[in-house]
Design an enzyme around this catalytic site. Structure first.
Site, PDB file in Angstrom:
ATOM      1  N   CYS A  26      16.138  14.319 -19.405  1.00 25.42           N
ATOM      2  CA  CYS A  26      15.940  13.908 -18.006  1.00 25.42           C
ATOM      3  C   CYS A  26      14.676  13.078 -17.811  1.00 25.42           C
ATOM      4  O   CYS A  26      14.437  12.543 -16.725  1.00 25.42           O
ATOM      5  CB  CYS A  26      15.920  15.125 -17.091  1.00 25.42           C
ATOM      6  SG  CYS A  26      17.536  15.911 -16.993  1.00 25.42           S
ATOM      7  N   HIS A  70      23.286   4.150  -4.853  1.00 24.82           N
ATOM      8  CA  HIS A  70      23.095   2.993  -5.731  1.00 24.82           C
ATOM      9  C   HIS A  70      21.649   2.511  -5.728  1.00 24.82           C
ATOM     10  O   HIS A  70      21.364   1.296  -5.651  1.00 24.82           O
ATOM     11  CB  HIS A  70      24.075   1.859  -5.378  1.00 24.82           C
ATOM     12  CG  HIS A  70      25.480   2.171  -5.805  1.00 24.82           C
ATOM     13  ND1 HIS A  70      26.281   3.049  -5.116  1.00 24.82           N
ATOM     14  CD2 HIS A  70      26.203   1.756  -6.865  1.00 24.82           C
ATOM     15  CE1 HIS A  70      27.453   3.150  -5.728  1.00 24.82           C
ATOM     16  NE2 HIS A  70      27.427   2.376  -6.801  1.00 24.82           N
ATOM     17  N   GLU A 109      23.907  18.051  -8.818  1.00 25.17           N
ATOM     18  CA  GLU A 109      23.698  16.884  -9.689  1.00 25.17           C
ATOM     19  C   GLU A 109      24.755  16.810 -10.772  1.00 25.17           C
ATOM     20  O   GLU A 109      24.964  15.749 -11.358  1.00 25.17           O
ATOM     21  CB  GLU A 109      22.284  16.880 -10.277  1.00 25.17           C
ATOM     22  CG  GLU A 109      21.967  18.024 -11.192  1.00 25.17           C
ATOM     23  CD  GLU A 109      20.520  17.951 -11.704  1.00 25.17           C
ATOM     24  OE1 GLU A 109      19.611  17.753 -10.884  1.00 25.17           O
ATOM     25  OE2 GLU A 109      20.333  18.088 -12.919  1.00 25.17           O
TER      26      GLU A 109
HETATM   27 ZN   LIG Z   1      19.376  14.082 -14.167  1.00 25.95          ZN
END
Ligand SMILES: [Zn+2]
Length: 120
Positions: A26, A70, A109
């Site tokens: 990440c 976006h 997520e």
């Molecule tokens: Zn992530």
């Protein structure tokens, strides 16, 4: 007699988490299809028989969500460290001013991870 409404939205955003060690996945730039769920709690309008029009929720929430869709989240003011936790708080703090019945925001997520803010 209160009811809970939940409305689901989706945004596509890029991010990296700048405080993680470089070896953490990440820490690298990557994308998510975030699912955002808004929960409202309130009484029924006695005439209309509903808490709030889903169309009105969408009309109020969309401009805020469009600030993130976006986009690179790290470039959004207040989201320099865009964890799901801080994203949920960022959204709640803005949306609650527009939608007073908003009780919490859920940020997914991935399909298997959820973050809720606030807890009460
Ligand atoms: Zn992530």
């Amino acid at each position: 007699m209160n009811f809970e409404l939940r409305q689901h939205f989706q945004i596509e955003s890029a991010r990296f988490l700048p405080h993680l060690p470089a070896a953490h996945p990440c820490a690298r730039m990557h994308g998510h299809s975030f699912k955002i769920i808004l929960s409202l709690i309130g009484p029924l309008d006695p005439q209309l028989g509903w808490v709030m029009d889903y169309n009105d929720i969408e009309r109020l929430a969309k401009p805020i969500l469009n600030e993130l869709d976006h986009r690179v989240l790290n470039e959004v003011v207040g989201l320099e460290n865009p964890t799901s936790e801080l994203l949920a708080k960022w959204l709640f703090d803005r949306l609650q001013k527009l939608i007073p019945l908003l009780k919490y925001v859920l940020v997914l997520e991935t399909p298997t991870t959820e973050c809720r803010y606030p807890l009460n």
